[in-house]
Design an enzyme around this catalytic site. Structure first.
Site, PDB file in Angstrom:
ATOM      1  N   GLY A   1       1.023  -1.298   0.136  1.00 10.29           N
ATOM      2  CA  GLY A   1      -0.132  -0.038   0.054  1.00 10.29           C
ATOM      3  C   GLY A   1       0.782   1.207  -0.054  1.00 10.29           C
ATOM      4  O   GLY A   1       2.188   1.168  -0.096  1.00 10.29           O
ATOM      5  N   GLY A   2       0.156   2.448  -0.039  1.00 10.96           N
ATOM      6  CA  GLY A   2       1.114   3.927   0.156  1.00 10.96           C
ATOM      7  C   GLY A   2       1.733   3.832   1.386  1.00 10.96           C
ATOM      8  O   GLY A   2       2.684   4.271   1.154  1.00 10.96           O
ATOM      9  N   PHE A   3       1.555   3.284   2.474  1.00 11.51           N
ATOM     10  CA  PHE A   3       2.233   3.247   3.674  1.00 11.51           C
ATOM     11  C   PHE A   3       3.529   2.520   3.639  1.00 11.51           C
ATOM     12  O   PHE A   3       4.726   2.664   3.965  1.00 11.51           O
ATOM     13  CB  PHE A   3       1.463   2.812   4.735  1.00 11.51           C
ATOM     14  CG  PHE A   3       2.182   3.243   6.007  1.00 11.51           C
ATOM     15  CD1 PHE A   3       2.150   4.424   6.776  1.00 11.51           C
ATOM     16  CD2 PHE A   3       2.721   2.038   6.649  1.00 11.51           C
ATOM     17  CE1 PHE A   3       2.929   4.392   8.027  1.00 11.51           C
ATOM     18  CE2 PHE A   3       3.397   2.152   7.854  1.00 11.51           C
ATOM     19  CZ  PHE A   3       3.458   3.347   8.514  1.00 11.51           C
TER      20      PHE A   3
ATOM     21  N   VAL B   1       2.731  -5.161   3.749  1.00 17.21           N
ATOM     22  CA  VAL B   1       2.114  -5.916   4.904  1.00 17.21           C
ATOM     23  C   VAL B   1       2.530  -7.434   4.713  1.00 17.21           C
ATOM     24  O   VAL B   1       2.482  -7.916   3.659  1.00 17.21           O
ATOM     25  CB  VAL B   1       0.670  -5.781   4.653  1.00 17.21           C
ATOM     26  CG1 VAL B   1      -0.022  -6.459   5.976  1.00 17.21           C
ATOM     27  CG2 VAL B   1       0.045  -4.340   4.484  1.00 17.21           C
TER      28      VAL B   1
ATOM     29  N   LYS C   1       2.320  -4.162   9.265  1.00 18.96           N
ATOM     30  CA  LYS C   1       2.390  -3.225   8.123  1.00 18.96           C
ATOM     31  C   LYS C   1       3.879  -2.172   8.368  1.00 18.96           C
ATOM     32  O   LYS C   1       3.488  -1.477   9.506  1.00 18.96           O
ATOM     33  CB  LYS C   1       1.283  -2.029   8.082  1.00 18.96           C
ATOM     34  CG  LYS C   1       1.386  -1.214   6.918  1.00 18.96           C
ATOM     35  CD  LYS C   1      -0.167  -0.751   6.535  1.00 18.96           C
ATOM     36  CE  LYS C   1      -0.785  -0.070   7.567  1.00 18.96           C
ATOM     37  NZ  LYS C   1      -1.993   0.555   7.083  1.00 18.96           N
TER      38      LYS C   1
ATOM     39  N   ASP D   1     -11.100   7.519   3.813  1.00 17.24           N
ATOM     40  CA  ASP D   1     -10.468   6.510   2.702  1.00 17.24           C
ATOM     41  C   ASP D   1     -11.472   5.175   2.590  1.00 17.24           C
ATOM     42  O   ASP D   1     -10.727   4.203   2.380  1.00 17.24           O
ATOM     43  CB  ASP D   1      -9.085   6.337   2.845  1.00 17.24           C
ATOM     44  CG  ASP D   1      -8.501   5.745   1.711  1.00 17.24           C
ATOM     45  OD1 ASP D   1      -8.782   5.923   0.560  1.00 17.24           O
ATOM     46  OD2 ASP D   1      -7.078   5.157   1.937  1.00 17.24           O
TER      47      ASP D   1
END
Length: 409
Positions: free
Chosen positions: A110-112, A115, A129, A225
Site C-alpha cells: 500500500g501507500g504506507f 504488509v 504493516k 478513505d
C-alpha cells in the site's frame, strides 16, 4: 524549548531614550555616567552575541522526511510518547513474527508500505504493516492510526495489536484477517466469489463499523478513505473496516457541519463536493461507501480506464443505470438467479442515495445501515418463500437474467 527572553537593539535604545529628564545626572556625575554606559555597552554586546548563538543553535531545522523525523525522535526515546505504552512491541518480536520480513510472508502492498503475515511468540496471528522511506503516507499517518485505534473497539473495526517505533522503523501490527479484503472476493483475484447473501452481510457489517465511528464522542471520526480494499474479512467472513491513517475528527462544535482540510483519499471514491470545496463531512464517507456498494453489486473497479468513457467511472455509470431502471443489467453475472427483485431494488436505492452530488441529500450511515438490513430481510423472506413455492408449484421468485441481459461492460 527555552523560556529565556532577549531584548533586541531597538527595544534597548527605546528604554535608554525613555528616561525621564528629571532623573538625568548632574554635570559632576557625567563622567561616572559615561563610564557606566561604556560598561553597559560591553554587557549589551555580550547579550547580543549570546542571542545570535542561541538563534543559530535553536533555529527551526530544515524540513525532513518522516523517517528522519522518526530517527530524531527515537534518539531521545519513543517517537509516540503520549500513546498507549501497552501497545508498544519490540522490533525483535516483530522480526521473529515475520521471519525478518520474509518475502514469502508478504500479503499486501500500500501507500504506507508492505504488509506481512506473522505469528507472535504467544501464537497470535498478526499482520505487520511496515512503513517505507519516502512513502506518501508518513509519520503523521502513523500517529493518527495509533491514536484512533488505541481509543476505539468494535466488532467491525480492525483491532490494532501494537506498534513499533525503533531504529527508524514505523510498524503497525494488526489482528490477522484470514480472508483478505472485500475487493479480493469481487474481481481480479483467485479468492472465491461471494454469494449475494454474504455480500449483503459484509456491507451491513462495514456500515455498522462506520456508523460507530461517526456517532462517537466529540464529533466522531471521519474515515476519509473508504474503499473495498479497506474492508477486510476474518476467517468467518466478518467485515472489519481498516486503515485509519487519513482519518479526521469530526466537527467539535455542533454548529459546524464540516472540517476544512486538504483533499485526501482514493480517486474514484472521493466525494465530489469535498473535492471541490475541501469541506470534509461524515457524508463524504457515505459517498465513498456508495461506490463500494456498486463494486459489490457489479464486481468491477471504481475506475476502469479500459472501458469506454461513459462506463469508466463506476459511480457515474451505476447511477445512470439505476435511474434509467436498468439496474438488472449491471449485476455481476455470478449473481444471476440469486437476487430477489425487491432486495435488488432496495439495494439500488441505497446506493443511489449515497452517491448524491450534494452531501445534504445523502443519508447518514445509520440510515444506510437500516436500509441495508431491510434489503437483507427482503432477500431472506424471498428465499424462504421461494423454498415454499418451489415445494408446491416448482416456481421461483428469485431474479433471473438471460444472457442478453448480462452487464454491458
Amino acid at each position: 524549548m527555552y523560556q529565556q527572553a532577549y531584548l533586541n537593539g531597538l527595544e534597548i535604545m527605546e528604554m535608554i531614550g525613555s528616561w525621564d529628564t528629571d532623573l538625568m545626572p548632574s554635570e559632576g556625575d557625567q563622567v561616572g555616567l559615561i563610564i557606566g554606559l561604556v560598561s553597559g555597552s560591553i554587557v549589551l554586546l555580550r547579550i547580543f552575541v549570546s542571542a545570535a548563538i542561541f538563534v543559530c543553535k535553536y533555529r527551526k531545522p530544515k524540513r525532513t522526511s518522516s523517517h528522519s523525523k522518526l530517527t530524531e525522535l527515537t534518539t531521545h526515546g519513543s517517537a509516540v510518547p503520549n500513546f498507549h505504552l501497552g501497545l508498544k512491541i519490540p522490533l525483535a518480536e516483530i522480526h521473529f513474527a515475520t521471519n525478518n520480513f520474509d518475502g514469502k510472508l508478504l500479503i499486501g502492498k500500500g501507500g504506507f508500505g508492505n504488509v506481512y503475515r506473522g505469528t507472535l511468540r504467544d501464537g497470535t496471528k498478526v499482520a505487520a504493516k511496515q512503513g517505507k522511506p519516502g512513502s506518501g503516507q508518513g509519520f503523521s499517518e502513523f500517529q493518527t492510526e495509533i491514536t484512533v485505534l488505541s481509543q476505539i473497539r468494535h466488532r467491525h473495526l480492525v483491532s490494532l495489536i501494537g506498534y513499533c517505533a525503533e531504529q527508524s522503523e514505523m510498524i503497525l501490527v494488526y489482528e490477522f484477517m484470514e480472508k483478505g479484503s472485500l475487493r479480493d472476493h469481487l474481481y481480479n483475484s483467485d479468492f472465491p466469489t461471494l454469494p449475494w447473501k454474504q455480500r449483503l452481510e459484509i456491507c451491513i457489517g462495514a456500515a455498522q463499523g462506520l456508523d460507530y465511528l461517526h456517532r462517537g464522542a466529540a464529533g466522531g471520526i471521519i474515515h476519509r478513505d473508504i474503499k473495498s480494499t479497506n474492508v477486510l474479512l476474518d476467517e468467518n467472513y466478518v467485515a472489519k473496516v481498516a486503515d485509519f491513517g487519513l482519518s479526521k475528527s469530526g466537527p467539535l462544535d455542533r454548529s459546524q457541519t464540516h472540517v476544512s482540510t486538504a483533499v485526501k483519499g482514493t480517486f474514484g471514491y472521493l466525494d465530489p463536493e469535498y473535492f471541490k470545496t475541501q469541506k470534509l463531512t461524515k457524508k463524504s464517507d457515505v459517498y465513498s461507501f456508495g461506490v463500494v456498494l456498486l463494486e459489490v453489486l457489479c464486481a468491477r473497479p471504481a475506475i476502469d480506464p479500459s472501458l469506454p468513457r461513459d462506463w469508466a467511472n463506476l459511480a457515474e455509470w451505476g447511477i445512470t443505470c439505476i435511474q434509467n431502471g436498468a439496474i438488472e443489467q449491471i449485476v455481476d453475472p455470478f449473481l444471476v438467479g440469486q437476487i430477489n427483485p425487491n432486495s435488488l431494488r432496495k439495494y439500488g436505492e441505497v446506493a443511489e442515495k449515497c452517491l448524491q452530488e450534494e452531501d445534504e441529500e445523502r443519508p447518514s450511515m445509520g440510515d444506510v445501515l437500516w436500509d441495508l438490513e431491510y434489503a437483507f430481510q427482503l432477500q431472506q423472506t424471498a428465499v424462504k418463500r421461494e423454498m415454499y413455492d418451489y415445494s408446491v408449484t416448482g416456481g421461483s421468485s428469485i431474479l433471473t437474467l438471460s444472457n442478453e441481459e448480462a452487464p454491458i461492460i
